[in-house]
Design a protein around this motif. Structure first.
Motif, PDB file in Angstrom:
ATOM      1  N   VAL A 258      57.325  44.050  49.023  1.00 14.01           N
ATOM      2  CA  VAL A 258      57.719  42.640  49.115  1.00 14.01           C
ATOM      3  C   VAL A 258      56.554  41.867  49.710  1.00 14.01           C
ATOM      4  CG1 VAL A 258      59.602  41.085  49.741  1.00 14.01           C
ATOM      5  CG2 VAL A 258      59.877  43.522  50.148  1.00 14.01           C
ATOM      6  N   LEU A 259      56.372  40.658  49.193  1.00 15.05           N
ATOM      7  CA  LEU A 259      55.239  39.853  49.626  1.00 15.05           C
ATOM      8  C   LEU A 259      55.708  38.529  50.219  1.00 15.05           C
ATOM      9  CD1 LEU A 259      52.078  40.114  49.107  1.00 15.05           C
ATOM     10  CD2 LEU A 259      52.474  38.630  47.145  1.00 15.05           C
ATOM     11  N   THR A 260      55.137  38.133  51.363  1.00 14.56           N
ATOM     12  CA  THR A 260      55.379  36.774  51.871  1.00 14.56           C
ATOM     13  C   THR A 260      54.011  36.105  52.015  1.00 14.56           C
ATOM     14  OG1 THR A 260      55.080  37.149  54.235  1.00 14.56           O
ATOM     15  CG2 THR A 260      57.230  37.749  53.318  1.00 14.56           C
ATOM     16  N   ASP A 261      53.988  34.875  52.546  1.00 10.45           N
ATOM     17  CA  ASP A 261      52.687  34.205  52.696  1.00 10.45           C
ATOM     18  C   ASP A 261      51.791  34.920  53.692  1.00 10.45           C
ATOM     19  OD1 ASP A 261      53.337  32.334  50.905  1.00 10.45           O
ATOM     20  OD2 ASP A 261      53.960  30.797  52.368  1.00 10.45           O
ATOM     21  N   THR A 262      52.383  35.585  54.680  1.00 12.96           N
ATOM     22  CA  THR A 262      51.536  36.144  55.751  1.00 12.96           C
ATOM     23  C   THR A 262      51.529  37.667  55.818  1.00 12.96           C
ATOM     24  OG1 THR A 262      53.311  36.109  57.396  1.00 12.96           O
ATOM     25  CG2 THR A 262      51.982  34.111  57.213  1.00 12.96           C
ATOM     26  N   VAL A 263      52.604  38.299  55.383  1.00 17.68           N
ATOM     27  CA  VAL A 263      52.657  39.769  55.490  1.00 17.68           C
ATOM     28  C   VAL A 263      53.353  40.364  54.275  1.00 17.68           C
ATOM     29  CG1 VAL A 263      52.606  40.083  57.996  1.00 17.68           C
ATOM     30  CG2 VAL A 263      54.769  39.560  56.876  1.00 17.68           C
ATOM     31  N   TRP A 264      53.168  41.650  54.083  1.00 21.63           N
ATOM     32  CA  TRP A 264      53.911  42.302  53.003  1.00 21.63           C
ATOM     33  C   TRP A 264      54.270  43.743  53.345  1.00 21.63           C
ATOM     34  CZ3 TRP A 264      48.868  40.640  52.597  1.00 21.63           C
ATOM     35  CH2 TRP A 264      47.896  41.586  52.346  1.00 21.63           C
ATOM     36  N   TYR A 265      55.346  44.178  52.698  1.00 27.90           N
ATOM     37  CA  TYR A 265      55.728  45.588  52.753  1.00 27.90           C
ATOM     38  C   TYR A 265      55.084  46.258  51.558  1.00 27.90           C
ATOM     39  CZ  TYR A 265      59.697  44.783  55.975  1.00 27.90           C
ATOM     40  OH  TYR A 265      60.488  44.487  57.043  1.00 27.90           O
ATOM     41  N   GLU A 266      54.555  47.428  51.758  1.00 28.39           N
ATOM     42  CA  GLU A 266      53.882  48.114  50.653  1.00 28.39           C
ATOM     43  C   GLU A 266      54.203  49.597  50.703  1.00 28.39           C
ATOM     44  OE1 GLU A 266      49.698  46.866  50.110  1.00 28.39           O
ATOM     45  OE2 GLU A 266      49.269  49.015  49.987  1.00 28.39           O
TER      46      GLU A 266
ATOM     47  N   LEU B  42      53.644  48.036  56.715  1.00 28.39           N
ATOM     48  CA  LEU B  42      53.633  46.581  56.928  1.00 28.39           C
ATOM     49  C   LEU B  42      52.176  46.160  57.108  1.00 28.39           C
ATOM     50  CD1 LEU B  42      55.038  43.815  57.712  1.00 28.39           C
ATOM     51  CD2 LEU B  42      54.932  44.618  60.072  1.00 28.39           C
ATOM     52  N   LYS B  43      51.732  45.231  56.246  1.00 29.62           N
ATOM     53  CA  LYS B  43      50.326  44.810  56.290  1.00 29.62           C
ATOM     54  C   LYS B  43      50.206  43.306  56.374  1.00 29.62           C
ATOM     55  CE  LYS B  43      47.932  48.219  53.441  1.00 29.62           C
ATOM     56  NZ  LYS B  43      47.297  48.418  52.147  1.00 29.62           N
ATOM     57  N   ASP B  44      49.087  42.809  56.899  1.00 26.85           N
ATOM     58  CA  ASP B  44      48.720  41.429  56.585  1.00 26.85           C
ATOM     59  C   ASP B  44      47.336  41.497  55.962  1.00 26.85           C
ATOM     60  OD1 ASP B  44      46.793  41.445  58.601  1.00 26.85           O
ATOM     61  OD2 ASP B  44      47.998  40.313  60.017  1.00 26.85           O
ATOM     62  N   LYS B  45      46.682  40.343  55.730  1.00 30.12           N
ATOM     63  CA  LYS B  45      45.472  40.458  54.923  1.00 30.12           C
ATOM     64  C   LYS B  45      44.340  41.210  55.648  1.00 30.12           C
ATOM     65  CE  LYS B  45      43.827  35.684  55.646  1.00 30.12           C
ATOM     66  NZ  LYS B  45      44.783  35.352  56.707  1.00 30.12           N
ATOM     67  N   ASN B  46      44.440  41.329  56.952  1.00 25.19           N
ATOM     68  CA  ASN B  46      43.359  41.997  57.676  1.00 25.19           C
ATOM     69  C   ASN B  46      43.683  43.404  58.131  1.00 25.19           C
ATOM     70  OD1 ASN B  46      41.822  39.599  57.706  1.00 25.19           O
ATOM     71  ND2 ASN B  46      43.153  38.825  59.339  1.00 25.19           N
ATOM     72  N   ARG B  47      44.966  43.728  58.217  1.00 29.56           N
ATOM     73  CA  ARG B  47      45.263  45.002  58.867  1.00 29.56           C
ATOM     74  C   ARG B  47      46.587  45.623  58.467  1.00 29.56           C
ATOM     75  NH1 ARG B  47      45.288  42.074  64.657  1.00 29.56           N
ATOM     76  NH2 ARG B  47      46.155  40.153  63.878  1.00 29.56           N
ATOM     77  N   VAL B  48      46.674  46.921  58.828  1.00 29.53           N
ATOM     78  CA  VAL B  48      47.938  47.627  58.666  1.00 29.53           C
ATOM     79  C   VAL B  48      48.650  47.500  60.006  1.00 29.53           C
ATOM     80  CG1 VAL B  48      49.011  49.881  58.350  1.00 29.53           C
ATOM     81  CG2 VAL B  48      46.979  49.287  57.039  1.00 29.53           C
ATOM     82  N   TRP B  49      49.796  46.804  60.021  1.00 28.52           N
ATOM     83  CA  TRP B  49      50.495  46.618  61.291  1.00 28.52           C
ATOM     84  C   TRP B  49      51.286  47.854  61.689  1.00 28.52           C
ATOM     85  CZ3 TRP B  49      49.405  43.909  65.176  1.00 28.52           C
ATOM     86  CH2 TRP B  49      49.015  42.581  65.091  1.00 28.52           C
ATOM     87  N   MET B  50      51.933  48.456  60.699  1.00 30.60           N
ATOM     88  CA  MET B  50      52.803  49.567  61.088  1.00 30.60           C
ATOM     89  C   MET B  50      53.213  50.378  59.868  1.00 30.60           C
ATOM     90  SD  MET B  50      54.128  50.978  63.668  1.00 30.60           S
ATOM     91  CE  MET B  50      55.327  52.227  64.021  1.00 30.60           C
TER      92      MET B  50
ATOM     93  N   LEU C  79      57.891  44.501  72.721  1.00 35.60           N
ATOM     94  CA  LEU C  79      57.121  43.327  72.315  1.00 35.60           C
ATOM     95  C   LEU C  79      56.381  43.698  71.038  1.00 35.60           C
ATOM     96  CD1 LEU C  79      55.734  42.509  75.897  1.00 35.60           C
ATOM     97  CD2 LEU C  79      57.780  41.593  74.790  1.00 35.60           C
ATOM     98  N   GLY C  80      56.768  43.114  69.907  1.00 33.85           N
ATOM     99  CA  GLY C  80      56.199  43.462  68.593  1.00 33.85           C
ATOM    100  C   GLY C  80      57.218  44.218  67.768  1.00 33.85           C
ATOM    101  N   LEU C  81      57.671  43.598  66.642  1.00 38.53           N
ATOM    102  CA  LEU C  81      58.726  44.209  65.827  1.00 38.53           C
ATOM    103  C   LEU C  81      58.197  45.228  64.826  1.00 38.53           C
ATOM    104  CD1 LEU C  81      61.552  44.398  64.475  1.00 38.53           C
ATOM    105  CD2 LEU C  81      61.035  42.261  63.284  1.00 38.53           C
ATOM    106  N   GLY C  82      57.116  44.870  64.096  1.00 32.23           N
ATOM    107  CA  GLY C  82      56.610  45.752  63.040  1.00 32.23           C
ATOM    108  C   GLY C  82      57.689  46.001  62.011  1.00 32.23           C
ATOM    109  N   ILE C  83      57.972  47.277  61.741  1.00 31.64           N
ATOM    110  CA  ILE C  83      59.062  47.614  60.814  1.00 31.64           C
ATOM    111  C   ILE C  83      60.232  48.231  61.583  1.00 31.64           C
ATOM    112  CG2 ILE C  83      57.688  47.792  58.704  1.00 31.64           C
ATOM    113  CD1 ILE C  83      57.410  50.796  59.230  1.00 31.64           C
ATOM    114  N   GLY C  84      60.202  48.064  62.897  1.00 29.79           N
ATOM    115  CA  GLY C  84      61.351  48.472  63.697  1.00 29.79           C
ATOM    116  C   GLY C  84      61.516  49.977  63.873  1.00 29.79           C
ATOM    117  N   VAL C  85      60.403  50.735  63.847  1.00 27.26           N
ATOM    118  CA  VAL C  85      60.530  52.186  64.018  1.00 27.26           C
ATOM    119  C   VAL C  85      61.064  52.511  65.418  1.00 27.26           C
ATOM    120  CG1 VAL C  85      59.315  54.406  64.041  1.00 27.26           C
ATOM    121  CG2 VAL C  85      58.649  52.644  62.390  1.00 27.26           C
ATOM    122  N   LEU C  86      60.404  51.952  66.425  1.00 27.32           N
ATOM    123  CA  LEU C  86      60.844  52.244  67.798  1.00 27.32           C
ATOM    124  C   LEU C  86      62.281  51.752  68.046  1.00 27.32           C
ATOM    125  CD1 LEU C  86      60.122  53.389  70.595  1.00 27.32           C
ATOM    126  CD2 LEU C  86      59.244  51.127  71.200  1.00 27.32           C
TER     127      LEU C  86
END
Ligand SMILES: C[S@@+](CC[C@H](N)C(=O)[O-])C[C@H]1O[C@@H](n2cnc3c(N)ncnc32)[C@H](O)[C@@H]1O
Length: 339
Positions: free
Chosen positions: A82-90, A130-138, A162-169
């Motif tokens: 899924v793609l949004t303006d700022t982040v995407w699931y891949e 979970l990514k944005d254009k510069n990095r892999v967040w989680m 502090l920080g949701l990511g994909i909610g693993v924790l």
């Protein structure tokens, strides 16, 4: 100003510290061509030789896939691209035999050598990222999960992260009987919306799960943090961006024992790598200002904090133990950054 007794023990410790930093750099250069690449049987042999040379523990590089697939998040939570303006699931495929970090940071010996356990799986794996254009967040990669393990185990009662990511924790916390509720602070609305739509419905729980849209920095106050039984800060991608953000948290001088920080030990290594040559410069009676000005911008800012701390210190260091205390003690390191 901190002072040193000139003796053989201190001499040797200083040398060992600097040598361990040199070793560390050589090790990282030696393994650079192997990490994130697909290992052939030949390159695997070469890599094992390197690990042996630096005495890095390795019980074979092949990891049992179950270590990944047995993780409840990996097993139960699925999402599509899924793609949004700022982040995407891949959904990304990691090719079999790709050499990866399997954990963050282990120390080896008492000086400054450390390593990240390396390994590969013998089959292709699918990782949801979970990514944005510069990095892999989680992603639910082994290194991410094992590096949060401490926070997972310590979580109890009312937990805050502090920080949701994909909610693993949050997912793994909510599976624990002794966790009552989970609160999350996340600053990217797109990350929250994706989570609410695709991931949260898969959390089969009746416990309270609250997401606050806001900047973690603004919520890092004693009053807010005291409302929880356990707090885990995880809003950086790696040690690189982590050091500056962790330093900002330390500058807030919040001193609560129920607050932990993702990959704190790895982050603190950058500081240790400045303290050791700083103390060596002092020990050798060389110029501190020349040392500080030889550093890059980020290190220079840290070195100034180091200098401020040791200028105020009046101890005389006479043994290896005393010297290593100023390199490794977490309270000292946090205090240096807090200035
Ligand atoms: C490494 S991920 C967290 C992973 C999470 N622990 C998990 O289990 O999935 C970092 C998250 O922090 C968020 N973030 C980055 N800077 C932030 C800030 N200043 N305040 C709140 N959230 C932030 C990012 O958007 C990202 O979702």
């Amino acid at each position: 100003m901190i002072n040193f007794e000139k003796n053989a023990e201190i001499d040797l410790t200083m040398k060992n510290l600097i040598l361990s930093m040199v070793d560390m750099n050589n090790y990282l250069t030696d393994i650079l061509n192997y990490t994130d690449s697909v290992l052939t049987p030949q390159s695997e042999k070469e890599l094992i030789k390197i690990l042996k040379k630096y005495k890095v523990p390795h019980e074979g590089l092949k990891y049992d896939l179950k270590r990944l697939t047995n993780n409840p998040y990996y097993k139960n939570i699925k999402f599509e691209n899924v793609l949004t303006d700022t982040v995407w699931y891949e959904n990304s495929i990691i090719k079999k035999r790709t050499l990866m970090n399997m954990d963050f940071h282990k120390t080896l010996g008492k000086y400054l050598f450390h390593y990240h356990p390396l390994g590969y799986f013998d089959s292709d794996i699918n990782l949801q990222v979970l990514k944005d254009k510069n990095r892999v967040w989680m992603s639910p990669a082994i290194s991410e999960i094992t590096s949060m393990n401490d926070g997972l185990e310590k979580g109890h009662g009312k937990c805050l992260t502090l920080g949701l990511g994909i909610g693993v924790l949050p997912y793994l916390w909510l599976l624990k009987d002794d966790v009552e509720s989970v609160t999350i602070v996340e600053f990217n609305k797109d990350v929250i919306d994706l989570f609410e739509k695709y991931i949260k419905p898969q959390f089969k729980t009746n416990k309270k799960l609250e997401i606050i849209h806001g900047n973690a920095m603004d919520y890092f106050t004693e009053d807010f943090l005291k409302k929880f039984d356990y707090v885990y800060a995880d809003f950086w991608e790696s040690t690189e961006d982590g050091l500056a953000l962790y330093t900002k948290l330390m500058e807030k001088k919040v001193n609560l024992s129920h607050v932990d920080y993702w990959i704190e030990d790895s982050i603190l290594y950058s500081l240790k790598n400045i303290i050791a040559p700083y103390l060596f410069t002092l020990y050798e009676n060389k110029s501190i200002s020349t040392f500080i000005s030889s550093l890059d911008n980020q290190s220079r800012t840290l070195a100034k904090k180091v200098n401020k701390y040791f200028k105020r210190n009046t101890d005389i260091v006479t043994t290896e133990e005393e010297l290593l205390y100023f390199i490794h003690n977490k309270k000292v390191l946090r205090e240096i950054l807090a200035q």
